[in-house]
Motif scaffolding. Structure first.
Motif, PDB file in Angstrom:
ATOM      1  N   LYS B 280     -51.813 -68.435  10.326  1.00  0.00           N
ATOM      2  CA  LYS B 280     -52.549 -67.463   9.544  1.00  0.00           C
ATOM      3  C   LYS B 280     -51.562 -66.635   8.721  1.00  0.00           C
ATOM      4  O   LYS B 280     -50.506 -66.237   9.205  1.00  0.00           O
ATOM      5  N   GLY B 281     -51.946 -66.365   7.489  1.00  0.00           N
ATOM      6  CA  GLY B 281     -51.092 -65.544   6.651  1.00  0.00           C
ATOM      7  C   GLY B 281     -49.860 -66.272   6.162  1.00  0.00           C
ATOM      8  O   GLY B 281     -48.934 -65.671   5.600  1.00  0.00           O
ATOM      9  N   ASN B 415     -65.202 -66.514   1.361  1.00  0.00           N
ATOM     10  CA  ASN B 415     -64.333 -65.920   2.379  1.00  0.00           C
ATOM     11  C   ASN B 415     -63.603 -66.964   3.196  1.00  0.00           C
ATOM     12  O   ASN B 415     -63.770 -67.048   4.412  1.00  0.00           O
ATOM     13  N   GLU B 417     -60.918 -69.006   5.364  1.00  0.00           N
ATOM     14  CA  GLU B 417     -59.806 -68.695   6.256  1.00  0.00           C
ATOM     15  C   GLU B 417     -58.635 -69.596   5.942  1.00  0.00           C
ATOM     16  O   GLU B 417     -57.497 -69.315   6.280  1.00  0.00           O
ATOM     17  N   ASN B 442     -52.077 -61.187  -1.629  1.00  0.00           N
ATOM     18  CA  ASN B 442     -53.089 -60.403  -0.924  1.00  0.00           C
ATOM     19  C   ASN B 442     -53.770 -61.216   0.157  1.00  0.00           C
ATOM     20  O   ASN B 442     -54.037 -60.729   1.259  1.00  0.00           O
ATOM     21  N   LEU B 443     -54.054 -62.450  -0.169  1.00  0.00           N
ATOM     22  CA  LEU B 443     -54.739 -63.302   0.797  1.00  0.00           C
ATOM     23  C   LEU B 443     -53.880 -63.504   2.043  1.00  0.00           C
ATOM     24  O   LEU B 443     -54.383 -63.520   3.165  1.00  0.00           O
ATOM     25  N   CYS B 444     -52.581 -63.665   1.811  1.00  0.00           N
ATOM     26  CA  CYS B 444     -51.688 -63.819   2.956  1.00  0.00           C
ATOM     27  C   CYS B 444     -51.748 -62.594   3.844  1.00  0.00           C
ATOM     28  O   CYS B 444     -51.802 -62.693   5.063  1.00  0.00           O
ATOM     29  N   LYS B 445     -51.727 -61.437   3.196  1.00  0.00           N
ATOM     30  CA  LYS B 445     -51.753 -60.202   3.968  1.00  0.00           C
ATOM     31  C   LYS B 445     -53.026 -60.139   4.797  1.00  0.00           C
ATOM     32  O   LYS B 445     -53.034 -59.601   5.901  1.00  0.00           O
ATOM     33  N   GLU B 446     -54.109 -60.701   4.266  1.00  0.00           N
ATOM     34  CA  GLU B 446     -55.361 -60.677   5.022  1.00  0.00           C
ATOM     35  C   GLU B 446     -55.427 -61.773   6.064  1.00  0.00           C
ATOM     36  O   GLU B 446     -56.413 -61.893   6.777  1.00  0.00           O
ATOM     37  N   GLY B 447     -54.408 -62.591   6.147  1.00  0.00           N
ATOM     38  CA  GLY B 447     -54.370 -63.593   7.208  1.00  0.00           C
ATOM     39  C   GLY B 447     -54.909 -64.966   6.838  1.00  0.00           C
ATOM     40  O   GLY B 447     -55.120 -65.806   7.712  1.00  0.00           O
TER      41      GLY B 447
END
Lengths: 337, 496, 317
Positions: B280-281, B415, B417, B442-447
């Motif tokens: 994730k991330g 959304n 994952e 940003n997406l990485c930061k959100e996991g």
């Protein structure tokens, strides 16, 4: 997967399979009915197919180049009416009648070809439209032009055009068979051994590449429509000679069977592939089915009308088999990217 | 005796917003192989199009055999002795080999006007023999292998007395054995005085087969060198040249566990034993040249291609991704490689495209609530800074960068994952590129776990936390961030 | 928005043409504007219009259904046969069986086209042959008369003085207008026609949508068959011959493109009205039924040619 199924799906030689199917059909009907297997009956079968076979030949040209022509039945119809008209009212000699009708057929074909190549409308819709248009014209001429209320043709020369047999006494070979042999033979020669014939296959196979190679794609397609029109007219003449009259509804329901025979005969709808041998065997298959079903009805209770259902089923099976083959091959030819 | 077969002098070609070829001059001698190397977007394909007559140059001159020519159509190109063998073969599959070679020009018996098949077959056999091939002229092309089809195309070129033969990634779909055969064929062509332009990403091959190498970058000609005097790493440097860190943000990841685990993915004959994990991330880069199998992997992950063997686990649970709908249900978003034909519906409006993957969310009933549709569209236009007059215009009117943003926005709406993105910034202006990179950050930061398939070397190196190098359908090597520079990456991927 | 702009101008010119036709015919025949003729006209329009509405969706999805006429013929035969049994089934059951006929044919079409990936044109052509043939088999090529006309109500009954077929048509038009233009399903239909690959990648169940469309088309054809058998009180295997051409002409006339992704219900309604008014007006002015085919052919060709040229001009600019 079963070997025979695999062979059926992957094999390219459909003509062989068709031939076998034809033989099986003949055997089936010969066994199930008493009168099927006789010279007279076979002559009857062959006598019923010429107009159909000639139309199939015409359609083959168009399909080979990648198009479709649904108006051939209507062209046959209007020719039938005109033939009667030329004969009875204008008193044309036979040869002039033949020539005029074939030319008119070519003109209608040119009309189709012009719309498809010049305006660029899809050939299916175009010929759907001309099918109605020409049939409408046929009814108009047949019903409203007083001079057309002419009745039967009785001139022996005209009738012989469709009904003559060689030799005169034993009536073995119908002249229509001769027409078929000549037309199919000439077409085979044209398609397989002349430059233009091979251009037809090239355009059907890959239009862009053909164009790159300098082939005039529009001209090739245009000519194929004209050929189909002329052949349909000739078919109309043969039919009128056989029946002795031409009516407004002549040929009205033929196109479905013509398409079925061409597809069954192995001519690829996308173009570029198909053998005339396959087409003629397919025509025979349909003719045998039609004839055989009549005999079958006399012996069993199976309605003769099942033959139309059978034709539809055959069409679906033929196209279905092709589609299944295409999916299998697509899976086989995956590439690494 | 070497004459200048082809001379392209100060060629320029621009498309709206992009200078595809900027003052490029190339010459090609008879009997030589000129390798042209460059990254995607360097201008190679535009060059091919100009030579093939598919596009017209804006300025500059082309000389064949020292005579100025005007290649303004495919026909003109062929008449001037140029033959292009595309990556996507254009053979007439339903016809025979001889007919393909002789298309439009079958030999005709002067007396009978019928086709002289014997002559056609004899000549075909001769030409094919020159190419070390014993393909039978009567064979139907559909039954041939990819290599054999290529040989047919080459035979066609020779038969048309091509002076210049352009080969675009000829070995992309070939096995090693077939590639070797192709090289022998090229040697034969050389001996006959044909000039060959060989375009390929595979540096080993180019070094093996070419006499000189030209490097292009960003539409310009960087250098032309004698192959024997050149070094592989030097060539790769010239191809890349851009300063790495100036343009791309450093994306910091916050790893929180394994999102997706791929085990022993196999597609027979295509990819083999592909195994990896994405956390994730994290951004996992998958890098490989044309024909390496990267696209096949991506397609398998989004359910477009069937897998023969192997398993995929998402969040620890074994998942079977049989079609794109199931992929979306499992929160796998994607950006396909071809935005015009796969990513967008060009005749649809901005808002219709943005909501295409989330039609079910547009209201609780079967009716689409326009207010929801509008708000979703407005949201993404704002978030991704999509430059469009309004959300009702057809997307085909927008620029490449904005179109790509719409593809991104469309898939982000579900959304995801996991994100599988292929060539996300190909053909896009710098500004849009940065916007997209910011979004990925940003997406990485959100996991979100991101799988990035790209042939853009600087991009994949600077964004990814790890990079897998794929070639010949297998994973060759894994680099962690900072472990490899651009040369090493390209070099690894170019090996067989 | 360009799309809407084109929709409006196309539809406006269509309705203008319709108005023109109405004016012309009101002069050529004094009966044209009479209440009897208008009712008859609208009822005939409803007969083919219901199938046309559904065909619009199919063509937008880049498909085609040529089997409509065959389904109509088969349905009339099935219903008439069941109806004239010595101890007939209840009317509502007969009607359901009639509807199922069309739905089953649609299922067959849909299966061949989606699962086997067969070409829609050839598939539905084959289906037409099969249904037409079955109609002949079941009826043994005889016309089957129905004496107790309870189904008469369906075709000849009225609600608030409006004949039921017309009401059915209006309801169908309304429902499908909402479905096509405002529903999620309709969005999927447009998406599939405009770019099937994109649609599939966006998670749209292309196979499911297409299957539903073909079943609906079969159903619509059956409804047309029910209307026809009620109106004529006869089940004939020849019923419906030529209807598929009429329906296709109406849809294409209305601006729906064969290449998919484009088309409106309003356009189809206009097309159906134009064709209906044209045929009715010509018939009432003395032109014989069989000649209408000429006009049909010309109209089809002219319409498609016009749209083709117009599209080409748009692309060029």
């Amino acid at each position: 997967m079963k070997v025979w199924l695999k062979k059926l799906i992957y094999s390219d030689d459909i003509v062989g399979a068709l031939g076998i199917f034809l033989v099986l059909l003949v055997v089936f009907f010969s066994v199930m009915t008493p009168h099927f297997f006789s010279l007279m009956n076979f002559n009857s079968i062959i006598g019923n197919i010429p107009a159909m076979a000639i139309l199939c030949l015409g359609l083959t040209f168009v399909v080979l180049v990648g198009d479709l022509d649904l108006s051939l039945g209507s062209i046959l119809g209007i020719t039938a009416i005109l033939a009667v008209f030329f004969f009875k009212v204008m008193h044309f000699p036979l040869w002039l009648n033949l020539v005029s009708c074939v030319i008119i057929g070519g003109i209608f074909g040119a009309f189709n070809g012009a719309i498809v190549t010049k305006i660029g409308i899809n050939s299916i819709i175009t010929t759907l439209g001309t099918m109605a248009l020409i049939r409408g014209l046929t009814y108009w001429i047949a019903m409203d032009v007083d001079a057309m209320q002419v009745g039967r043709i009785t001139d022996p020369a005209f009738l012989n055009f469709g009904r003559y047999y060689f030799p005169e006494k034993s009536r073995l070979i119908p002249i229509t068979l001769v027409y078929l042999v000549i037309l199919y033979g000439a077409s085979a020669l044209f398609l397989n051994h002349t430059s233009f014939g091979r251009q037809i296959y090239a355009v059907g196979s890959n239009e862009a590449t053909a164009r790159l190679a300098g082939i005039n794609v529009k001209r090739v397609r245009f000519v194929c429509f004209i050929i189909a029109g002329m052949l349909s007219a000739f078919g109309g003449l043969v039919l009128v000679a056989q029946l002795g009259l031409g009516e407004a509804y002549t040929g009205q329901n033929m196109i479905l069977e013509v398409v079925t025979a061409v597809v069954l005969g192995g001519v690829l709808l996308t173009g570029g592939k198909g053998r005339l041998t396959g087409v003629i065997i397919a025509v025979l298959i349909l003719g045998v089915i039609r004839n055989g079903m009549v005999h079958l009805e006399q012996v069993t209770d199976i309605s003769f009308y099942w033959r139309d259902v059978a034709k539809g089923v055959i069409l679906l099976l033929a196209i279905g088999l092709y589609s299944v083959r295409k999916s299998f091959n697509a899976k086989r030819l995956r590439t690494r990217q | 005796m070497k004459s200048t077969l082809l001379k392209m002098s100060h060629i320029c070609k621009s498309y709206p917003g992009v200078k595809a070829i900027n003052d490029v001059s190339i010459d090609l001698f008879a009997g030589e192989v000129l390798g042209i190397m460059g990254e995607n977007g360097a201008g190679k394909s535009t060059l091919i199009k100009l030579l093939a007559g598919a596009e017209k140059k804006d300025s500059g001159e082309i000389y064949i055999d020292e005579k100025k020519v005007d290649i303004n159509s495919p026909k003109a190109s062929q008449e001037n002795g140029v033959s292009v063998i595309y990556q996507e073969l254009i053979t007439m599959d339903t016809l025979s080999v001889a007919e393909n070679i002789f298309v439009g020009q079958l030999p005709v018996n002067k007396v009978t006007k019928l086709i002289d098949w014997k002559a056609a077959q004899k000549k075909s056999t001769e030409v094919l023999a020159l190419l070390n091939s014993n393909i039978k002229p009567k064979s139907i092309v559909a039954t041939l292998s990819v290599y054999e089809k290529q040989i047919v195309e080459v035979a066609k070129a020779i038969h048309k007395n091509a002076k210049v033969v352009v080969m675009d990634e000829p070995t992309a779909a070939l096995s090693e054995k077939d590639s070797k055969s192709l090289f022998k064929v090229i040697e034969n062509l050389k001996n006959q005085g044909v000039g060959i332009i060989y375009i390929s990403h595979r540096i080993e091959e180019v070094f093996k087969i070419s006499d000189r190498i030209t490097v292009m970058r960003d539409g310009k000609l960087i250098a032309t060198k004698q192959t024997k005097d050149a070094e592989k790493k030097e060539i790769i440097s010239m191809m890349i040249g851009r300063e790495l860190n100036q343009f791309f943000p450093e994306i910091k990841s916050e790893k929180k566990g394994v999102m997706m685990k791929v085990s022993d993915l196999n597609i027979n004959g295509i990819i083999e034993n592909i195994s990896f994990e994405v956390k994730k991330g994290e951004i996992l880069g998958i890098f490989g040249l044309v024909g390496s199998g990267c696209l096949n992997i991506a397609r398998a992950l989004i359910g477009v291609d069937d897998i023969d063997q192997g398993e995929i686990h998402i969040n620890g649970k074994k998942t079977s991704i049989k079609n794109p709908k199931i992929a979306l249900k499992n929160n796998i978003g994607f950006i396909p490689i071809d935005r015009k034909n796969e990513g967008l519906t060009l005749n649809f409006s901005v808002k219709q495209n943005l909501t295409l993957q989330s039609i079910d969310e547009l209201g609780s009933s079967f009716i689409i609530q326009e207010s929801i549709e509008n708000s979703i569209a407005e949201k993404w236009v704002k978030k991704l800074d999509i430059k469009t007059p309004n959300i009702e215009v057809e997307v085909k009117t927008l620029s490449g960068g904005n179109q790509q943003k719409i593809v991104l926005g469309k898939t982000l709406e579900i959304n995801p994952e996991i994100l599988v993105i292929v060539e996300p910034t190909r053909g896009i202006d710098v500004g849009a590129k940065m916007d997209i990179y910011k979004m990925l950050e940003n997406l990485c930061k959100e996991g979100v776990a991101i799988i990035l398939v790209s042939t853009d070397v600087p991009e994949i190196l600077s964004i990814s936390n790890r990079v897998l190098v794929v070639s010949n359908g297998k994973i060759r090597k894994e680099f962690k961030k900072g472990e490899a520079n651009q040369q090493e990456l390209l070099y690894e991927a170019s090996l067989n | 928005m360009k799309i809407i702009g084109n929709k409006i101008t196309t539809n406006m010119s269509l309705f203008a043409f319709l108005g023109f036709l109405i004016i012309v015919f009101s002069f050529t025949s004094e009966h044209f504007l009479g209440i009897y003729n208008i009712t008859s006209l609208l009822t005939n329009i409803s007969y083919s219009g219901i199938a046309a509405i559904v065909l619009t969706l199919i063509i937008i999805s880049r498909g085609l259904d040529i089997s409509i006429g065959g389904v109509i013929g088969l349905t009339t035969v099935v219903i008439a046969t069941l109806y004239s049994q010595s101890d007939p089934l209840p009317v509502w059951l007969i009607l359901i069986i009639g509807l199922s006929t069309g739905a089953l044919v649609g299922l067959l079409n849909g299966w061949c086209i989606t699962v086997l990936n067969m070409d829609p044109i050839i598939t539905t052509l084959g289906a037409m042959a099969i249904t037409r043939g079955l109609a002949y088999v079941i009826s043994d090529s005889q016309s089957i008369l129905m004496f107790e006309d309870t189904t008469d109500f369906i075709s000849n009954g009225t609600i608030l003085f409006i004949p039921i077929p017309i009401i059915l048509f209006l309801i169908t038009a309304l429902i499908f207008s909402i479905i096509l233009h405002k529903s999620k399903f309709g969005r999927a239909v447009y998406a599939i026609g405009a770019n099937e690959t994109s649609a599939s990648l966006s998670g749209i169940s292309v196979k499911k949508v297409k299957m539903i469309l073909y079943v609906l088309s079969g159903l619509a054809a059956s409804i047309s068959g029910i209307i026809l058998v009620g109106q004529t009180s006869v089940g004939m295997p020849q019923h419906g011959i030529g209807t598929e051409l009429e329906v296709i002409t109406a849809v294409l006339l209305g601006g729906t493109a064969l290449s998919g992704g484009k088309g409106t219900i309003y356009g189809t309604i206009a097309g159906v009205l134009i064709l209906g008014v044209l045929f009715n007006g010509l018939t009432i002015s003395g032109v014989r039924y069989v000649h209408l085919q000429i006009f049909q052919g010309i109209l089809l060709l002219a319409a498609v040619a016009t749209y083709e040229i117009k599209t080409r001009n748009e692309v060029a600019t």
